[in-house]
Design an enzyme around this catalytic site. Structure first.
Site, PDB file in Angstrom:
ATOM      1  N   LYS A  89       6.692 -46.379 -35.765  1.00  0.00           N
ATOM      2  CA  LYS A  89       8.125 -46.091 -36.113  1.00  0.00           C
ATOM      3  C   LYS A  89       8.850 -46.998 -37.112  1.00  0.00           C
ATOM      4  O   LYS A  89       8.624 -48.183 -36.608  1.00  0.00           O
ATOM      5  CB  LYS A  89       8.830 -45.811 -34.736  1.00  0.00           C
ATOM      6  CG  LYS A  89      10.019 -45.114 -35.106  1.00  0.00           C
ATOM      7  CD  LYS A  89      10.836 -44.684 -33.557  1.00  0.00           C
ATOM      8  CE  LYS A  89      12.148 -44.030 -33.482  1.00  0.00           C
ATOM      9  NZ  LYS A  89      12.635 -43.778 -32.353  1.00  0.00           N
ATOM     10  N   SER A 164      14.527 -39.127 -31.992  1.00  0.00           N
ATOM     11  CA  SER A 164      14.530 -39.675 -33.173  1.00  0.00           C
ATOM     12  C   SER A 164      13.166 -39.945 -33.929  1.00  0.00           C
ATOM     13  O   SER A 164      13.086 -40.187 -35.198  1.00  0.00           O
ATOM     14  CB  SER A 164      15.306 -40.831 -33.285  1.00  0.00           C
ATOM     15  OG  SER A 164      14.718 -41.818 -32.577  1.00  0.00           O
ATOM     16  N   SER A 188      13.748 -40.167 -27.338  1.00  0.00           N
ATOM     17  CA  SER A 188      13.002 -40.137 -28.851  1.00  0.00           C
ATOM     18  C   SER A 188      11.709 -40.344 -28.745  1.00  0.00           C
ATOM     19  O   SER A 188      11.010 -40.078 -29.832  1.00  0.00           O
ATOM     20  CB  SER A 188      13.839 -41.162 -29.663  1.00  0.00           C
ATOM     21  OG  SER A 188      15.011 -40.631 -29.833  1.00  0.00           O
TER      22      SER A 188
HETATM   23  N1  GLN Z   1      18.819 -38.119 -29.406  1.00  0.00           N
HETATM   24  C1  GLN Z   1      19.632 -39.271 -28.636  1.00  0.00           C
HETATM   25  C2  GLN Z   1      20.411 -39.923 -29.404  1.00  0.00           C
HETATM   26  O1  GLN Z   1      20.709 -39.472 -30.553  1.00  0.00           O
HETATM   27  C3  GLN Z   1      18.130 -40.022 -28.354  1.00  0.00           C
HETATM   28  C4  GLN Z   1      17.744 -41.255 -29.498  1.00  0.00           C
HETATM   29  C5  GLN Z   1      16.854 -41.789 -28.981  1.00  0.00           C
HETATM   30  O2  GLN Z   1      16.224 -41.848 -27.975  1.00  0.00           O
HETATM   31  N2  GLN Z   1      16.492 -43.217 -29.971  1.00  0.00           N
HETATM   32  O3  GLN Z   1      20.960 -40.784 -29.127  1.00  0.00           O
END
Ligand code: GLN
Length: 512
Positions: A89, A164, A188
């Site tokens: 990532k 994400s 994410s």
């Molecule tokens: N979707 C969540 C957010 O937008 C989680 C993001 C994540 O786990 N990095 O904060």
């Protein structure tokens, strides 16, 4: 499709160690696959591909593969996954590749060091292929917030691969990489895993080093594996996990025996294991096909001998609002470092403007809309007049959520739920409605707030749209092995037909 692309990492590793295949061959096969299906989303008239990668380092990967082949030939390094390719990532720092966090503000930045997890992968002989797409600074659930265009779900290219870490999970689902690393602040790793039909693990907070993970919300961020099987995830977990003095929140305790647990789960039943079904994670907002697949998964757990009970965790209903105060608050502080002076982009520095003006111009141009929204929410929640009513209250809700977990784990070994309420939604469908996107993390966020372990394992497809569904298994902090055992037993019982599969991407393969 080249057979090497369809194998899981454990089988690839076996063949590499038996020298039936070389790491260079395996790496080449994956680089060719990326070339064939990843596309670039540049709208040049060719079909837009999966777009899992922001950067592919073919040369570096082949050099690492050659080194792994030499090491295997010489009888070392004996690491189980030596020679296996992996995607990273793009919020993990890498000394030999750019790190953008899918943001314009980091344009041109080359980190001067590797993240601890990256250094550990390299030391174990894994082969980094490149950096994967994400929502900008990991803020989102669809990868649509990337400054470089969305990634696409290999099961249906018109749909989101989750976020994400949509790029990492999509790469694994599409056969572009057998393994990947993600980061999970609110879901994410697990939510992209669920919607792409792959495995995603959020280890216990503090058990995988965050050193070199670009910070989003430091009390929630956790790096973890993306894979096509529970055992693969465990093998990778063992490589990256364990104490790191360079991370102040790193837990100085032995890593839970995750590989042993995955092997035991795959061999055994679940007799005597107490499984709690969280009653709050059902009903309105849950797609019928997701609920049906989940109910069927619970039936399978029962057939494996688990004692299935329903448990109530009433405070989980505060998790989403609490998270969307705590995470933006921490983000507003963490992202202050992107000030046009230290990293990447600098706009308007022509000698006529003040430093303050250059900073604000750069942040105006460099950050996307969602990142700005979070910085503003967080700054407001931390401001003197609203600190107690907003940030303070969210922290108190967090304590109640921790207590619900503690009570539930007194009577249950693990808790289960759907990973996310719906299957992958069409790209653009929720673009104007951030709240609708936030709902994708309803079931995953409590484990981040409490810091316990949780993973998502594929549990078939939804009858209403044929898309993958994930089963979430949550375990107490430092008992990650329990989640692995249950998930591996389930995965084995369900068999290949409902497990991870690499979808056909013929249209793309044929077009290049
Ligand atoms: N979707 C969540 C957010 O937008 C989680 C993001 C994540 O786990 N990095 O904060």
């Amino acid at each position: 499709m080249n057979e090497l692309l369809t194998l899981d990492a454990a089988e690839l590793a076996r063949r590499l160690h038996a020298r039936e295949v070389s790491s260079v061959e395996v790496t080449r096969a994956h680089l060719e696959r990326i070339e064939a299906v990843d596309g670039n989303g540049d709208g040049d008239g060719g079909p837009d591909g999966v777009h899992a990668f922001l950067h592919v380092d073919a040369e570096g990967a082949l050099a690492a593969a050659e080194a792994a082949d030499r090491a295997i030939a010489d009888g070392g390094p004996a690491s189980a996954l030596a020679g296996v390719p992996i995607a990273l990532k793009d919020n993990l720092t890498t000394i030999d590749m750019p790190t953008t966090c899918a943001s314009r503000i980091l344009e041109g930045w080359r980190p001067p060091y590797d993240a601890t997890v990256v250094a550990r992968l390299r030391a174990a002989g894994l082969v980094p292929l490149g950096k994967t797409n994400l929502d900008e600074f990991a803020m989102g659930s669809s990868t649509e917030n990337s400054a470089f265009g969305p990634s696409r779900n290999p099961w249906d290219l018109s749909r989101i691969p989750g976020g994400s870490g949509g790029g990492s999970s999509a790469a694994v689902a599409a056969g572009e990489a057998p393994l990947a690393l993600g980061s999970d602040t609110g879901g994410s790793i697990r939510q992209p895993g669920a919607v792409t039909g792959t495995v995603g693990v959020k280890p216990t907070y503090g058990t995988v080093s965050r050193f070199g993970l670009v910070a989003f919300s430091s009390s929630l961020d956790q790096i973890g594996p993306c894979a096509r099987s529970v055992l693969d995830a465990a093998l990778l977990h063992e490589v990256i996990g364990g104490h790191d003095p360079r991370d102040q929140t790193s837990v100085d305790a032995p890593l839970p025996p995750v590989v042993e647990a995955a092997l035991a789960g795959a061999r055994g039943d679940l007799a005597g294991v107490r499984v709690g079904v969280v009653s709050q994670f059902a009903g309105e907002g849950y797609q019928p096909g997701v609920s049906a697949a989940f109910t069927d998964a619970v039936r399978v757990l029962g057939e494996l001998g688990a004692d299935v009970v329903e448990v109530s965790c009433p405070s989980f209903s505060y998790a989403l609002p609490a998270y969307y105060l705590i995470a933006p608050s921490e983000a507003s502080s963490n992202l202050a470092r992107f000030d046009a002076m230290r990293y990447g982009l600098r706009v308007g520095d022509d000698g006529t403007r003040s430093t303050d003006d250059v900073m604000s111009l750069t942040r105006e141009v460099g950050f996307g809309a969602e990142v700005k929204r979070r910085i503003m929410i967080g700054t407001y929640a931390l401001s003197a007049g609203s600190y107690d009513a907003l940030y303070g209250k969210a922290q108190r809700a967090r304590t109640l959520i921790v207590r619900d977990f503690t009570a539930a784990f007194e009577t249950c070994d693990v808790l289960v739920s759907p990973t996310t309420p719906t299957t992958a939604f069409p790209i653009g469908e929720r673009a104007d409605d951030p709240l609708a996107i936030y709902l994708a993390d309803l079931c995953t966020i409590p484990s981040n707030l409490a810091g316990n372990a949780a993973l998502s394992v594929p549990c078939g497809t939804s009858a209403d749209d044929g898309l993958p569904v994930g089963l979430q298994v949550m375990a107490p902090a430092l008992a990650d092995d329990r989640a692995y055992r249950v998930a591996a037993a389930y995965e084995t019982a369900r068999g290949e037909s409902t497990g991870p599969r690499i979808p056909e991407l013929r249209a793309l393969e044929g077009s290049r």
